[in-house]
Every structure is written in structure tokens, then in C-alpha cells.
Write a protein that holds these residues in place. Structure first.
Motif, short mmCIF file in Angstrom:
data_model
loop_
_atom_site.label_atom_id
_atom_site.label_comp_id
_atom_site.label_asym_id
_atom_site.label_seq_id
_atom_site.Cartn_x
_atom_site.Cartn_y
_atom_site.Cartn_z
N LEU A 39 0.85 -1.19 0.00
CA LEU A 39 0.00 0.00 0.00
C LEU A 39 0.88 1.24 0.00
O LEU A 39 1.85 1.32 0.75
CB LEU A 39 -0.89 0.02 1.25
N ALA A 40 0.52 2.22 -0.81
CA ALA A 40 1.25 3.48 -0.84
C ALA A 40 0.99 4.24 0.46
O ALA A 40 -0.08 4.13 1.05
CB ALA A 40 0.82 4.32 -2.03
N ARG A 41 1.97 5.01 0.89
CA ARG A 41 1.87 5.77 2.13
C ARG A 41 0.74 6.80 2.05
O ARG A 41 0.09 7.10 3.05
CB ARG A 41 3.20 6.47 2.39
N ASP A 42 0.47 7.34 0.85
CA ASP A 42 -0.54 8.38 0.69
C ASP A 42 -1.86 7.85 0.14
O ASP A 42 -2.60 8.58 -0.53
CB ASP A 42 0.01 9.51 -0.19
N ILE A 43 -2.19 6.60 0.45
CA ILE A 43 -3.47 6.01 0.04
C ILE A 43 -4.61 6.69 0.80
O ILE A 43 -4.42 7.18 1.91
CB ILE A 43 -3.44 4.48 0.30
N GLY A 44 -5.78 6.73 0.19
CA GLY A 44 -6.94 7.34 0.84
C GLY A 44 -7.35 6.55 2.06
O GLY A 44 -7.19 5.32 2.11
N PRO A 45 -7.91 7.22 3.08
CA PRO A 45 -8.26 6.53 4.33
C PRO A 45 -9.31 5.43 4.15
O PRO A 45 -9.21 4.38 4.79
CB PRO A 45 -8.77 7.64 5.25
N TYR A 62 0.51 -7.26 4.78
CA TYR A 62 0.54 -6.06 3.96
C TYR A 62 1.64 -5.15 4.49
O TYR A 62 2.07 -5.29 5.63
CB TYR A 62 -0.81 -5.34 3.94
N ALA A 63 2.10 -4.25 3.63
CA ALA A 63 3.16 -3.33 4.01
C ALA A 63 2.83 -1.94 3.46
O ALA A 63 2.36 -1.82 2.34
CB ALA A 63 4.50 -3.80 3.46
N ILE A 64 3.07 -0.93 4.28
CA ILE A 64 2.95 0.45 3.83
C ILE A 64 4.33 0.84 3.29
O ILE A 64 5.32 0.77 4.00
CB ILE A 64 2.57 1.39 5.00
N VAL A 65 4.36 1.23 2.01
CA VAL A 65 5.64 1.53 1.36
C VAL A 65 5.68 3.00 0.94
O VAL A 65 5.04 3.83 1.57
CB VAL A 65 5.87 0.57 0.17
N ASP A 66 6.42 3.31 -0.09
CA ASP A 66 6.60 4.69 -0.54
C ASP A 66 5.29 5.31 -1.01
O ASP A 66 4.24 4.69 -0.95
CB ASP A 66 7.63 4.73 -1.67
N ASN A 73 5.59 4.31 -10.56
CA ASN A 73 6.74 4.29 -11.46
C ASN A 73 7.39 2.91 -11.50
O ASN A 73 7.91 2.50 -12.54
CB ASN A 73 7.78 5.34 -11.05
N ALA A 74 7.37 2.19 -10.39
CA ALA A 74 8.00 0.87 -10.33
C ALA A 74 7.32 -0.12 -11.28
O ALA A 74 7.97 -1.00 -11.83
CB ALA A 74 7.96 0.32 -8.90
N ILE A 75 6.01 0.04 -11.47
CA ILE A 75 5.29 -0.89 -12.35
C ILE A 75 4.96 -0.29 -13.70
O ILE A 75 4.39 -0.96 -14.55
CB ILE A 75 4.00 -1.41 -11.66
N GLY A 76 5.29 0.98 -13.88
CA GLY A 76 5.07 1.61 -15.19
C GLY A 76 3.64 2.03 -15.43
O GLY A 76 3.22 2.17 -16.58
N LYS A 77 2.86 2.21 -14.39
CA LYS A 77 1.47 2.68 -14.51
C LYS A 77 1.36 4.00 -13.76
O LYS A 77 2.25 4.38 -13.01
CB LYS A 77 0.50 1.66 -13.89
N THR A 78 0.22 4.67 -13.91
CA THR A 78 0.04 5.94 -13.21
C THR A 78 -0.99 5.80 -12.09
O THR A 78 -1.94 5.02 -12.22
CB THR A 78 -0.43 7.05 -14.17
N GLN A 79 -0.78 6.54 -11.02
CA GLN A 79 -1.73 6.67 -9.91
C GLN A 79 -2.17 5.32 -9.33
O GLN A 79 -3.36 5.07 -9.16
CB GLN A 79 -2.95 7.48 -10.35
N ARG A 80 -1.23 4.45 -9.02
CA ARG A 80 -1.54 3.18 -8.36
C ARG A 80 -1.19 3.29 -6.89
O ARG A 80 -0.08 3.66 -6.54
CB ARG A 80 -0.76 2.02 -8.99
N VAL A 81 -2.15 2.98 -6.01
CA VAL A 81 -1.90 3.11 -4.58
C VAL A 81 -1.77 1.75 -3.90
O VAL A 81 -1.38 1.68 -2.74
CB VAL A 81 -3.02 3.93 -3.87
N ALA A 82 -2.10 0.68 -4.61
CA ALA A 82 -1.99 -0.66 -4.02
C ALA A 82 -1.60 -1.66 -5.09
O ALA A 82 -2.05 -1.58 -6.22
CB ALA A 82 -3.32 -1.06 -3.38
#
Length: 100
Positions: A39-45, A62-66, A73-82
Motif C-alpha cells: 500500500l502506498a503511504r498516501d493512500i486514501g483513508p 501487507y506493508a505500507i511503502v513509498d 513508477n515501479a510498475i510503469g502505470k500511473t496513480q496506483r496506490v496498491a
């Protein structure tokens, strides 16, 4: 160390061992295909609560990451939070790189 786990996430995505999107991830958790959820650190509540509660119910780690930009950017897609990792080998290596 952080770059290594991001490279591995990208590799897992290219290998077809990831699922993206809230609905697909929830489906994979219910079917017990997901091995690790990132999960991205800035995911919606609301999204964070829904995914973490489902992970706790089904005992999926699960892990809270960057932030979302770095994860996307790691997967080559835009606006992915999980990202759900569907392969045990990738998940184990990512967990060790994250220090868990």
C-alpha cells in the motif's frame, strides 16, 4: 535498499504476478491468491481501511511503502496506490528487502 524492492515489484508485474486496482486486489484476497499487499503511504483513508481490514480477516500480510508516485513508477502505470503480489517467491524476497 528501497530501489531493490521497487525493481522486484516491477519484475513481478512484468511476470504477471501482480494485480492492480481495488476490486481486483479484493477479489484476489478473497480467493487467497494474494500473498502480499503493498500500500502506498498516501493512500486514501477509506481504501486503506477496506484493504487492511480484508487483509487482517484473511491473514494476508501487507506493508505500507513509498508514495503512490514511486509505487506507480515501479510498475510503469500511473496513480496506483496498491499492488497485490500473487507469487510466494516474489513476496518473500520483497518482505526481506523491506526488512519485515
Amino acid at each position: 535498499m528501497k530501489n531493490s524492492y521497487l525493481n522486484l515489484v516491477g519484475l513481478a508485474f512484468r511476470a504477471g504476478k501482480c494485480s492492480l486496482g481495488e476490486d481486483a486486489i479484493l477479489k484476489d484476497i478473497r480467493a487467497r491468491r494474494a500473498v502480499l499487499i503493498l500500500l502506498a503511504r498516501d493512500i486514501g483513508p477509506q481504501t486503506k481501511k477496506k484493504l487492511t481490514d480484508k487483509c487482517k480477516t484473511y491473514k494476508i500480510p501487507y506493508a505500507i511503502v513509498d508514495d503512490r508516485e514511486t509505487l506507480s513508477n515501479a510498475i510503469g502505470k500511473t496513480q496506483r496506490v496498491a499492488v497485490a503480489i500473487l507469487d510466494a517467491g516474489f513476496a518473500a524476497k520483497i518482505k526481506t528487502l523491506l526488512g519485515e
